[in-house]
Motif scaffolding. Structure first.
Motif, short mmCIF file in Angstrom:
data_model
loop_
_atom_site.label_atom_id
_atom_site.label_comp_id
_atom_site.label_asym_id
_atom_site.label_seq_id
_atom_site.Cartn_x
_atom_site.Cartn_y
_atom_site.Cartn_z
N ASN A 3 0.86 -1.18 0.00
CA ASN A 3 0.00 0.00 0.00
C ASN A 3 0.90 1.23 0.00
O ASN A 3 1.54 1.54 0.99
CB ASN A 3 -0.90 -0.02 1.24
CG ASN A 3 -1.82 1.18 1.31
OD1 ASN A 3 -1.81 2.04 0.43
ND2 ASN A 3 -2.60 1.26 2.36
N ASN A 5 -0.25 4.28 -0.47
CA ASN A 5 -1.08 5.44 -0.15
C ASN A 5 -0.80 5.94 1.26
O ASN A 5 -0.08 5.31 2.03
CB ASN A 5 -2.57 5.06 -0.27
CG ASN A 5 -2.95 4.73 -1.70
OD1 ASN A 5 -2.83 5.57 -2.57
ND2 ASN A 5 -3.38 3.51 -1.93
N ASP A 8 -5.31 3.65 4.91
CA ASP A 8 -5.55 2.21 4.86
C ASP A 8 -6.27 1.83 3.58
O ASP A 8 -7.10 2.59 3.06
CB ASP A 8 -6.43 1.76 6.04
CG ASP A 8 -5.70 1.75 7.37
OD1 ASP A 8 -4.46 1.87 7.38
OD2 ASP A 8 -6.38 1.61 8.40
N LYS A 9 -5.95 0.65 3.04
CA LYS A 9 -6.67 0.07 1.92
C LYS A 9 -7.32 -1.21 2.43
O LYS A 9 -6.65 -2.09 2.96
CB LYS A 9 -5.74 -0.26 0.75
CG LYS A 9 -5.14 0.96 0.06
CD LYS A 9 -6.15 1.75 -0.72
CE LYS A 9 -6.44 1.16 -2.05
NZ LYS A 9 -7.31 1.94 -2.90
N ASP A 10 -8.65 -1.28 2.33
CA ASP A 10 -9.40 -2.43 2.82
C ASP A 10 -9.98 -3.22 1.65
O ASP A 10 -10.34 -2.65 0.62
CB ASP A 10 -10.56 -1.97 3.70
CG ASP A 10 -10.10 -1.24 4.94
OD1 ASP A 10 -9.10 -1.67 5.55
OD2 ASP A 10 -10.74 -0.23 5.31
N THR A 42 -7.08 -5.38 5.97
CA THR A 42 -6.56 -4.02 5.84
C THR A 42 -5.06 -4.05 5.58
O THR A 42 -4.33 -4.77 6.24
CB THR A 42 -6.83 -3.22 7.13
OG1 THR A 42 -8.24 -3.20 7.35
CG2 THR A 42 -6.31 -1.79 7.02
N PHE A 113 -11.09 -3.62 -3.89
CA PHE A 113 -10.93 -2.83 -2.68
C PHE A 113 -12.26 -2.17 -2.30
O PHE A 113 -13.17 -2.06 -3.11
CB PHE A 113 -9.84 -1.77 -2.88
CG PHE A 113 -8.47 -2.39 -2.95
CD1 PHE A 113 -7.76 -2.65 -1.79
CD2 PHE A 113 -7.91 -2.74 -4.17
CE1 PHE A 113 -6.52 -3.24 -1.83
CE2 PHE A 113 -6.65 -3.34 -4.23
CZ PHE A 113 -5.96 -3.58 -3.06
N ASP A 115 -14.41 1.11 -0.90
CA ASP A 115 -14.44 2.57 -0.87
C ASP A 115 -15.45 2.93 0.22
O ASP A 115 -16.64 3.02 -0.03
CB ASP A 115 -14.87 3.10 -2.23
CG ASP A 115 -14.81 4.61 -2.32
OD1 ASP A 115 -14.33 5.25 -1.35
OD2 ASP A 115 -15.25 5.16 -3.35
#
Length: 129
Positions: A3, A5, A8-10, A42, A113, A115
Motif C-alpha cells: 500500500n 497510499n 488504509d486500503k481495505d 486491511t 478494494f 471505498d
C-alpha cells in the motif's frame, strides 16, 4: 501486496480466476494461518502484506490425463483419500510442464478494494509461476 497510499486500503476477498472463470474456491493464509476470504482485510499505509493462496484446479478425465496422474491416483486410493495431492507447484511444473502450462494458462488474481462501505476499485493481475 503493498500500500503506497497515505491511508488504509481495505478489501474483503481475493478471487482466483482460471482462464476467465472464477475459481472453485481458494484457501487463504496469512502468517501460515488459514484466514477467512470473506472478511475485511486491511493493508496499512506504506506497508506490505503477504498472503499464500491454495487453489483447486479441476481437469477432465481423458485417458491421457489418467495416465499422467496414475502414480498419484494409486497413492490416493491406497491411502483411502478423496483428493489428489500432487506436491508443490515447483515439483508439479517440473514433472508435467506442458500440462501445468495448459492448466494455468491465463489464470489471474483479482482484488476488489472497498471505498468506505461500498465496493471500489478492482485490480486484476496475471498469475506468475
Amino acid at each position: 501486496m503493498s500500500n503506497n497510499n497515505n491511508f488504509d486500503k481495505d478489501f474483503l476477498s481475493i478471487d482466483y480466476y482460471y482462464d476467465d472463470q472464477n475459481g472453485a474456491g481458494i484457501e487463504l493464509f496469512y502468517n501460515d494461518k488459514r484466514i477467512s476470504n470473506n472478511s475485511r482485510k486491511t493493508v496499512s499505509p506504506s506497508n506490505e502484506i503477504e498472503f499464500s493462496i491454495y487453489t483447486r484446479h479441476l481437469t477432465d478425465s481423458t485417458k491421457l490425463i489418467q495416465q499422467q496422474f496414475k502414480p498419484y491416483i494409486e497413492k490416493m486410493l491406497k491411502e483411502n483419500k478423496d483428493t489428489l495431492h500432487v506436491g508443490t507447484v515447483s515439483d508439479f511444473k517440473k514433472n508435467h510442464k506442458e500440462f501445468f502450462e495448459k492448466l494455468t494458462k491465463n489464470d489471474s488474481i483479482s482484488i476488489q478494494f472497498l471505498d468506505g462501505k461500498k465496493l471500489g476499485e478492482r485490480i486484476t493481475v496475471p498469475v506468475e509461476w
